[in-house]
Design an enzyme around this catalytic site. Structure first.
Site, PDB file in Angstrom:
ATOM      1  N   ASN A 117       0.815  -1.217   0.000  1.00  0.00           N
ATOM      2  CA  ASN A 117       0.000   0.000   0.000  1.00  0.00           C
ATOM      3  C   ASN A 117       0.851   1.272   0.000  1.00  0.00           C
ATOM      4  O   ASN A 117       0.582   2.210  -0.746  1.00  0.00           O
ATOM      5  CB  ASN A 117      -0.948   0.000   1.198  1.00  0.00           C
ATOM      6  CG  ASN A 117      -1.937  -1.149   1.129  1.00  0.00           C
ATOM      7  OD1 ASN A 117      -2.015  -1.829   0.110  1.00  0.00           O
ATOM      8  ND2 ASN A 117      -2.667  -1.367   2.197  1.00  0.00           N
ATOM      9  N   THR A 162     -15.643  38.279 -30.531  1.00  0.00           N
ATOM     10  CA  THR A 162     -16.443  37.754 -29.426  1.00  0.00           C
ATOM     11  C   THR A 162     -17.646  37.126 -30.123  1.00  0.00           C
ATOM     12  O   THR A 162     -18.068  37.613 -31.186  1.00  0.00           O
ATOM     13  CB  THR A 162     -16.913  38.861 -28.447  1.00  0.00           C
ATOM     14  OG1 THR A 162     -17.660  39.825 -29.199  1.00  0.00           O
ATOM     15  CG2 THR A 162     -15.744  39.567 -27.772  1.00  0.00           C
ATOM     16  N   SER A 284      -6.164  14.872 -49.064  1.00  0.00           N
ATOM     17  CA  SER A 284      -7.327  13.995 -49.137  1.00  0.00           C
ATOM     18  C   SER A 284      -7.063  12.979 -50.241  1.00  0.00           C
ATOM     19  O   SER A 284      -6.441  13.301 -51.258  1.00  0.00           O
ATOM     20  CB  SER A 284      -8.560  14.826 -49.481  1.00  0.00           C
ATOM     21  OG  SER A 284      -9.533  14.010 -50.113  1.00  0.00           O
ATOM     22  N   ASN A 292      -5.659  19.183 -45.053  1.00  0.00           N
ATOM     23  CA  ASN A 292      -6.456  19.049 -43.834  1.00  0.00           C
ATOM     24  C   ASN A 292      -5.621  19.249 -42.573  1.00  0.00           C
ATOM     25  O   ASN A 292      -4.490  18.777 -42.483  1.00  0.00           O
ATOM     26  CB  ASN A 292      -7.117  17.666 -43.788  1.00  0.00           C
ATOM     27  CG  ASN A 292      -8.127  17.491 -44.916  1.00  0.00           C
ATOM     28  OD1 ASN A 292      -8.759  18.459 -45.335  1.00  0.00           O
ATOM     29  ND2 ASN A 292      -8.245  16.281 -45.407  1.00  0.00           N
ATOM     30  N   GLU A 297      -6.880  18.715 -35.396  1.00  0.00           N
ATOM     31  CA  GLU A 297      -8.110  17.988 -35.059  1.00  0.00           C
ATOM     32  C   GLU A 297      -7.845  16.912 -34.015  1.00  0.00           C
ATOM     33  O   GLU A 297      -8.641  16.690 -33.099  1.00  0.00           O
ATOM     34  CB  GLU A 297      -8.708  17.361 -36.322  1.00  0.00           C
ATOM     35  CG  GLU A 297      -9.226  18.403 -37.292  1.00  0.00           C
ATOM     36  CD  GLU A 297      -9.528  17.793 -38.658  1.00  0.00           C
ATOM     37  OE1 GLU A 297     -10.699  17.641 -38.975  1.00  0.00           O
ATOM     38  OE2 GLU A 297      -8.579  17.441 -39.395  1.00  0.00           O
TER      39      GLU A 297
HETATM   40  N1  ARG Z   1      -1.331  -3.370  -7.593  1.00  0.00           N
HETATM   41  C1  ARG Z   1      -1.796  -2.660  -6.459  1.00  0.00           C
HETATM   42  C2  ARG Z   1      -2.245  -1.254  -6.862  1.00  0.00           C
HETATM   43  O1  ARG Z   1      -1.885  -0.823  -7.906  1.00  0.00           O
HETATM   44  C3  ARG Z   1      -0.740  -2.560  -5.417  1.00  0.00           C
HETATM   45  C4  ARG Z   1      -1.213  -2.413  -4.000  1.00  0.00           C
HETATM   46  C5  ARG Z   1      -1.890  -3.651  -3.569  1.00  0.00           C
HETATM   47  N2  ARG Z   1      -2.150  -3.665  -2.212  1.00  0.00           N
HETATM   48  C6  ARG Z   1      -2.941  -4.561  -1.673  1.00  0.00           C
HETATM   49  N3  ARG Z   1      -3.108  -4.540  -0.408  1.00  0.00           N
HETATM   50  N4  ARG Z   1      -3.552  -5.443  -2.392  1.00  0.00           N
HETATM   51  O2  ARG Z   1      -2.976  -0.573  -6.171  1.00  0.00           O
END
Ligand code: ARG
Length: 473
Positions: A117, A162, A284, A292, A297
């Site tokens: 995490n 405008t 074209s 173009n 675009e």
């Molecule tokens: N692949 C996960 C993501 O991109 C990584 C973190 C995963 N963490 C977990 N507790 N499963 O968020």
């Protein structure tokens, strides 16, 4: 590389009896896109291992093995000799599993006092920070292109619009400088975002911090961050830096799209204000006469994807309880895709702006049509004949109606014509009815008079040269 146990994930499979259903593997895996983060992941792990050893949490021998192993993995990936495995889900576990194969048991100590995490939050922040620096460079390049064109065309008169109706004469230089202001604001948004992003997530662990005696200030400074983040829960649940990147990208892409739209309009034979270089246009297959503005675009269209990414990630985040949820894995593709689109759009637009040919005669002729100096006549009546602006506006309206009746420009009306509308008008009035006189008279700060525009060009050039204004700290 070794794909891990067949029966369950080798990183967290301890309590799972059987392997994931194929469909689970497919929905769960992010390796297909997060392998882009390999270098950030390895940088982060090296800094983490170095800190763990400095704090006596792992031995220096383990640290050396880990750092050597990670360095080997980096060159394997860079040289294309790394087999990514979907069963190992993501970049973090792919790297760690390979490390185990390379160095054995010491690899298992790298993940002490961290979680995927905080690891993913770190990797992604590092990536977005670098991307913001690239965006800053690209925006600066586009602004520099506009400054050169503005300088060249500070005296080139064109109609200002405008409602896309001719309003008052302006200069093409002034119009270019409007875009300098817009992309300049984008640049300052990038700088602000870097300042806010510049906190290091690693060490927040899963969400609560850790009992190991880590030194988060050490990892923060090793990885080039100003300081560590201050709340472990927020750290693993925050994706504001990604949302900010996407909102900056959306605003900037919106600016690019408006410019693209103007280029599309200006390059039509009906307008004929600019000609795109062959490098940025196509022919074209059926109509030989056509040229173009495809690049413009496509820049206009890329804005759709970028704006879509912002909405997609906002929607992913809006219902998430604190802290981390797997939903957040959906953050990366939006950011990667937008970054690629924005970089391409900025590069294409910089090329177009540098290359386009301005048809000075055509712009000037258009500037004089549509009674564009009517406001100058009204202003003259206020200044020289002492009328209230509302009355002057009314008198001028009658002059426009007369010119319309006679199918001529305001400046082609005779003095008698004008006097029949208001007796105090003198032949002095003709000096303000030309487009050149009109733009030259707009001397208010920020106005279109060539001297004012040149001042703004110098101001921006000085600002761009002063790195301290643009630095990300
Ligand atoms: N692949 C996960 C993501 O991109 C990584 C973190 C995963 N963490 C977990 N507790 N499963 O968020």
């Amino acid at each position: 590389m070794v794909d891990g146990s067949k029966s369950s994930n080798q990183m967290w499979g301890g309590r799972f009896a059987s392997g994931p259903a194929a469909i689970m593997e497919e929905i769960n895996a992010s390796i297909g896109f997060d392998k882009k983060l390999f270098s950030e992941d390895i940088r982060g792990s090296i800094a983490h291992a170095t800190m763990l050893a400095a704090q006596g949490i792992i031995t220096t021998e383990d640290r050396d093995q880990i750092v050597n192993g990670l360095t080997t993995i980096r060159s394997e990936i860079e040289s294309g000799n790394f087999e990514f495995s979907r069963r190992l889900e993501d970049i973090h576990m792919n790297v760690e599993a390979r490390l185990a194969t390379l160095i054995g048991p010491a690899a298992g100590r790298l993940h002490t006092a961290r979680s995927r995490n905080d690891q993913v939050a770190l990797d992604f922040r590092l990536w977005v920070k670098d991307e913001l620096a690239r965006t800053q460079a690209a925006l600066t390049g586009l602004i520099a292109a506009f400054l050169d064109r503005a300088d060249e065309h500070a005296d080139t008169v064109m109609p200002g619009f405008t409602h896309l109706q001719t309003a008052q004469p302006v200069t093409f230089g002034h119009h270019c400088m409007a875009y300098v202001e817009m992309f300049g604001r984008d640049l300052s948004r990038v700088r602000d975002a870097i300042t806010r992003l510049d906190e290091c997530p690693i060490g927040a662990a899963a969400l609560a911090g850790t009992g190991f005696p880590i030194d988060r200030h050490m990892t923060a400074s090793a990885l080039g961050f100003r300081e560590p983040t201050r709340n472990s829960i927020d750290t693993v649940s925050d994706r504001d830096f990604a949302l900010e990147f996407l909102s900056i990208a959306s605003i900037s892409a919106t600016h690019l799209s408006r410019l693209a739209e103007e280029i599309v309009i200006w390059s039509t034979p009906q307008f004929g204000f600019v000609r795109l270089s062959d490098a940025f246009s196509t022919g074209s297959s059926i109509m030989p006469q056509k040229k173009n503005p495809d690049a413009a675009e496509l820049v206009r269209a890329k804005t759709g994807r970028i704006n879509g990414s912002l909405i997609a990630l906002l929607t992913v985040m809006k219902g998430l309880p604190l802290a981390y949820s797997k939903d957040m894995q959906e953050d990366k593709e939006q950011v990667f895709d937008s970054a690629e689109s924005l970089e391409l759009a900025l590069a294409a637009m910089t090329g177009m702006v540098r290359d386009l040919t301005v048809n000075v005669e055509r712009m000037k002729a258009a500037a004089g049509s549509g009674y564009s100096t009517a406001t100058d006549l009204a202003d003259w009546l206020v200044r020289e004949a002492g009328l209230a602006f509302r009355d002057a506006h009314h008198v001028t309206g009658r002059a426009v109606a007369l010119a319309e009746q006679k199918s001529c420009d305001l400046s082609a009306l005779t003095l008698d014509d004008l006097r029949s509308i208001h007796p105090d008008i003198t032949d002095q009035v003709f000096s303000v009815l030309t487009v050149e006189a009109s733009v030259a008279s707009r001397l208010s700060f920020g106005g279109t008079a060539p001297v004012r525009v040149r001042e703004q060009i110098s101001w921006w050039r000085a600002k761009l040269a002063d790195q301290s204004v643009l630095r990300s700290d």
